[in-house]
Design a protein around this motif. Structure first.
Motif, PDB file in Angstrom:
ATOM      1  N   GLU A   2     -11.111  -0.758   2.359  1.00  0.00           N
ATOM      2  CA  GLU A   2     -11.282  -0.434   0.902  1.00  0.00           C
ATOM      3  C   GLU A   2      -9.756  -0.112   0.491  1.00  0.00           C
ATOM      4  OE1 GLU A   2     -14.133   2.198  -0.540  1.00  0.00           O
ATOM      5  OE2 GLU A   2     -15.606   1.646   1.020  1.00  0.00           O
ATOM      6  N   VAL A   3      -9.404  -0.664  -0.655  1.00  0.00           N
ATOM      7  CA  VAL A   3      -7.959  -0.660  -0.991  1.00  0.00           C
ATOM      8  C   VAL A   3      -8.266  -0.315  -2.370  1.00  0.00           C
ATOM      9  CG1 VAL A   3      -5.966  -1.888  -1.339  1.00  0.00           C
ATOM     10  CG2 VAL A   3      -7.184  -2.229   0.759  1.00  0.00           C
ATOM     11  N   THR A   4      -6.982   0.595  -2.908  1.00  0.00           N
ATOM     12  CA  THR A   4      -7.133   0.878  -4.211  1.00  0.00           C
ATOM     13  C   THR A   4      -5.544   0.517  -4.929  1.00  0.00           C
ATOM     14  OG1 THR A   4      -8.475   2.866  -4.023  1.00  0.00           O
ATOM     15  CG2 THR A   4      -6.808   2.578  -6.177  1.00  0.00           C
ATOM     16  N   THR A  23       3.479  -1.612  -8.963  1.00  0.00           N
ATOM     17  CA  THR A  23       2.139  -1.768  -8.221  1.00  0.00           C
ATOM     18  C   THR A  23       2.179  -0.594  -6.947  1.00  0.00           C
ATOM     19  OG1 THR A  23       1.907  -3.797  -8.921  1.00  0.00           O
ATOM     20  CG2 THR A  23       0.380  -3.308  -7.289  1.00  0.00           C
ATOM     21  N   ILE A  24       1.131  -0.002  -7.075  1.00  0.00           N
ATOM     22  CA  ILE A  24       0.942   0.824  -5.639  1.00  0.00           C
ATOM     23  C   ILE A  24      -0.320   0.124  -4.949  1.00  0.00           C
ATOM     24  CG2 ILE A  24       0.443   3.079  -4.544  1.00  0.00           C
ATOM     25  CD1 ILE A  24       1.754   4.138  -7.315  1.00  0.00           C
ATOM     26  N   ILE A  25      -0.083  -0.042  -3.826  1.00  0.00           N
ATOM     27  CA  ILE A  25      -1.360  -0.329  -2.973  1.00  0.00           C
ATOM     28  C   ILE A  25      -1.427   0.623  -1.849  1.00  0.00           C
ATOM     29  CG2 ILE A  25      -2.467  -2.020  -1.171  1.00  0.00           C
ATOM     30  CD1 ILE A  25      -0.329  -4.031  -2.259  1.00  0.00           C
ATOM     31  N   ARG A  26      -2.970   1.189  -2.073  1.00  0.00           N
ATOM     32  CA  ARG A  26      -2.961   2.558  -1.152  1.00  0.00           C
ATOM     33  C   ARG A  26      -4.449   2.141  -0.280  1.00  0.00           C
ATOM     34  NH1 ARG A  26      -3.822   7.396  -4.491  1.00  0.00           N
ATOM     35  NH2 ARG A  26      -1.666   7.595  -4.304  1.00  0.00           N
ATOM     36  N   TYR A  27      -4.421   2.301   1.065  1.00  0.00           N
ATOM     37  CA  TYR A  27      -5.274   2.379   2.007  1.00  0.00           C
ATOM     38  C   TYR A  27      -5.389   3.417   2.850  1.00  0.00           C
ATOM     39  CZ  TYR A  27      -7.111   0.643   6.308  1.00  0.00           C
ATOM     40  OH  TYR A  27      -8.015   0.566   7.618  1.00  0.00           O
ATOM     41  N   GLU A  36       0.500   3.594   2.081  1.00  0.00           N
ATOM     42  CA  GLU A  36       0.989   3.181   0.697  1.00  0.00           C
ATOM     43  C   GLU A  36       2.228   2.005   0.824  1.00  0.00           C
ATOM     44  OE1 GLU A  36      -0.281   6.552  -2.499  1.00  0.00           O
ATOM     45  OE2 GLU A  36       1.685   6.005  -2.210  1.00  0.00           O
ATOM     46  N   LYS A  37       2.055   1.284  -0.265  1.00  0.00           N
ATOM     47  CA  LYS A  37       2.964   0.159  -0.566  1.00  0.00           C
ATOM     48  C   LYS A  37       3.417   0.249  -1.954  1.00  0.00           C
ATOM     49  CE  LYS A  37       4.459  -4.440   0.431  1.00  0.00           C
ATOM     50  NZ  LYS A  37       4.368  -5.845   0.975  1.00  0.00           N
ATOM     51  N   GLU A  38       4.629   0.223  -2.381  1.00  0.00           N
ATOM     52  CA  GLU A  38       5.014   0.010  -3.718  1.00  0.00           C
ATOM     53  C   GLU A  38       5.580  -1.347  -3.720  1.00  0.00           C
ATOM     54  OE1 GLU A  38       7.531   3.185  -4.847  1.00  0.00           O
ATOM     55  OE2 GLU A  38       5.724   4.516  -4.965  1.00  0.00           O
ATOM     56  N   ILE A  39       5.218  -1.973  -4.958  1.00  0.00           N
ATOM     57  CA  ILE A  39       5.982  -3.423  -5.273  1.00  0.00           C
ATOM     58  C   ILE A  39       6.441  -3.422  -6.718  1.00  0.00           C
ATOM     59  CG2 ILE A  39       5.680  -5.874  -5.180  1.00  0.00           C
ATOM     60  CD1 ILE A  39       3.376  -5.445  -3.760  1.00  0.00           C
ATOM     61  N   MET A  54       1.113  -9.730 -13.793  1.00  0.00           N
ATOM     62  CA  MET A  54       1.721  -9.939 -12.688  1.00  0.00           C
ATOM     63  C   MET A  54       1.664  -8.691 -11.826  1.00  0.00           C
ATOM     64  SD  MET A  54       3.052 -12.658 -12.055  1.00  0.00           S
ATOM     65  CE  MET A  54       4.026 -12.166 -10.341  1.00  0.00           C
ATOM     66  N   GLY A  55       1.514  -7.541 -12.123  1.00  0.00           N
ATOM     67  CA  GLY A  55       1.466  -6.375 -11.390  1.00  0.00           C
ATOM     68  C   GLY A  55      -0.075  -6.370 -10.504  1.00  0.00           C
ATOM     69  N   VAL A  56      -1.098  -6.750 -11.202  1.00  0.00           N
ATOM     70  CA  VAL A  56      -2.229  -6.946 -10.431  1.00  0.00           C
ATOM     71  C   VAL A  56      -2.102  -8.106  -9.311  1.00  0.00           C
ATOM     72  CG1 VAL A  56      -4.783  -7.190 -10.766  1.00  0.00           C
ATOM     73  CG2 VAL A  56      -3.586  -5.865 -12.349  1.00  0.00           C
ATOM     74  N   ILE A  57      -1.595  -9.330 -10.007  1.00  0.00           N
ATOM     75  CA  ILE A  57      -1.444 -10.095  -9.258  1.00  0.00           C
ATOM     76  C   ILE A  57      -0.801  -9.871  -7.789  1.00  0.00           C
ATOM     77  CG2 ILE A  57      -0.480 -12.700  -8.894  1.00  0.00           C
ATOM     78  CD1 ILE A  57      -1.122 -13.146 -11.675  1.00  0.00           C
ATOM     79  N   SER A  58       0.317  -9.092  -7.915  1.00  0.00           N
ATOM     80  CA  SER A  58       1.087  -9.052  -6.776  1.00  0.00           C
ATOM     81  C   SER A  58       0.377  -8.050  -5.854  1.00  0.00           C
ATOM     82  CB  SER A  58       2.468  -8.222  -7.248  1.00  0.00           C
ATOM     83  OG  SER A  58       2.305  -6.970  -7.594  1.00  0.00           O
ATOM     84  N   GLY A  59      -0.189  -7.093  -6.311  1.00  0.00           N
ATOM     85  CA  GLY A  59      -0.940  -6.242  -5.330  1.00  0.00           C
ATOM     86  C   GLY A  59      -2.175  -7.235  -4.891  1.00  0.00           C
ATOM     87  N   LEU A  60      -2.990  -8.026  -5.413  1.00  0.00           N
ATOM     88  CA  LEU A  60      -3.887  -8.699  -4.623  1.00  0.00           C
ATOM     89  C   LEU A  60      -3.271  -9.668  -3.743  1.00  0.00           C
ATOM     90  CD1 LEU A  60      -6.438  -9.330  -7.575  1.00  0.00           C
ATOM     91  CD2 LEU A  60      -6.936  -7.876  -5.713  1.00  0.00           C
ATOM     92  N   GLU A  61      -2.193 -10.295  -3.980  1.00  0.00           N
ATOM     93  CA  GLU A  61      -1.881 -11.338  -2.990  1.00  0.00           C
ATOM     94  C   GLU A  61      -0.956 -10.815  -1.921  1.00  0.00           C
ATOM     95  OE1 GLU A  61      -0.674 -15.025  -6.257  1.00  0.00           O
ATOM     96  OE2 GLU A  61       0.995 -13.795  -5.521  1.00  0.00           O
ATOM     97  N   ALA A  62      -0.847  -9.437  -2.129  1.00  0.00           N
ATOM     98  CA  ALA A  62      -0.141  -8.702  -0.705  1.00  0.00           C
ATOM     99  C   ALA A  62      -1.035  -8.339   0.405  1.00  0.00           C
ATOM    100  CB  ALA A  62       0.448  -7.319  -1.401  1.00  0.00           C
ATOM    101  N   LEU A  63      -2.488  -8.483  -0.118  1.00  0.00           N
ATOM    102  CA  LEU A  63      -3.658  -8.081   0.938  1.00  0.00           C
ATOM    103  C   LEU A  63      -3.568  -9.562   1.532  1.00  0.00           C
ATOM    104  CD1 LEU A  63      -6.198  -6.367  -1.444  1.00  0.00           C
ATOM    105  CD2 LEU A  63      -4.416  -5.314  -0.051  1.00  0.00           C
TER     106      LEU A  63
END
Length: 162
Positions: A2-4, A23-27, A36-39, A54-63
C-alpha cells in the motif's frame, strides 16, 4: 503493498507561464518503517492542469510493481475525472467532453491511464491551502520547481512531457 501518493501542481501566469509539480510517495514497510520520496520538476511554459496531471503521473510511474495506491490531490480536475467517470466517458466519446468539445491534455490523460493500469487506486480529493501537511509540502515543491532558474526548467510544448 500500500502506497500513498500526494501531489500538487502549480503554474505562474497560467496559462503559458512557468510551472511545476510536487509529489510525495509514502510507503510503510512490514516492519512499520515509513519510507518517503519527493519528486518535483519545473517547466518554462505550461498550465496548472498539466502540472496537476504530471504530479500524479510522476508518482505512479515511480512505482516499480503493482500496488494499492491512494492518490491524494487538491485537483478536482484529476480526482473528479476518475471518481465521476469523466475519463471513461471521454474515451467512449473519442476524447470529447459532454459539450462535444475536445478534451485538453489528451496525451497526458493517456499517459496517466497507462501508469494507473497496473494499480488498484483510490482517488482522494483534499481542499488545497487548508493546512493539510502533505498537500502544503507538495505545493511548496511545485512552486519552488516553477520558480526555478530559467536554465533548469524543462520546456512544455503541449506534447508528451517525458
Amino acid at each position: 503493498m500500500e502506497v500513498t501518493i500526494f501531489s500538487d501542481g502549480s503554474a505562474r501566469g497560467n496559462p503559458d507561464g512557468p510551472g511545476g509539480f510536487g509529489t510525495i510517495i509514502r510507503y510503510v514497510d512490514p516492519k512499520g518503517v515509513t519510507h518517503e520520496k519527493e519528486i518535483s520538476c519545473g517547466y518554462d511554459k505550461t498550465t496548472n492542469n498539466r502540472m496537476e496531471l504530471m504530479g500524479v503521473i510522476s508518482g505512479l510511474e515511480a512505482l516499480n510493481r503493482p500496488c494499492r495506491v491512494n492518490v491524494v490531490s487538491d485537483s478536482k480536475y484529476v480526482i473528479s475525472a476518475f471518481n465521476e467517470n469523466w475519463v471513461s466517458n471521454w474515451i467512449k466519446k473519442g476524447w470529447k467532453k459532454s459539450d462535444g468539445k475536445a478534451v485538453k491534455n489528451v496525451e497526458l490523460w493517456k499517459r496517466l491511464i497507462e501508469a494507473a493500469k497496473k494499480h488498484d487506486i483510490i482517488w482522494t480529493w483534499v481542499k488545497g491551502h487548508d493546512g493539510h501537511p502533505e498537500n502544503e509540502r507538495c505545493d511548496e515543491l511545485a512552486t519552488t520547481a516553477a520558480d526555478g532558474l530559467p536554465d533548469t526548467l524543462l520546456h512544455d510544448d503541449g506534447g508528451d512531457l517525458k
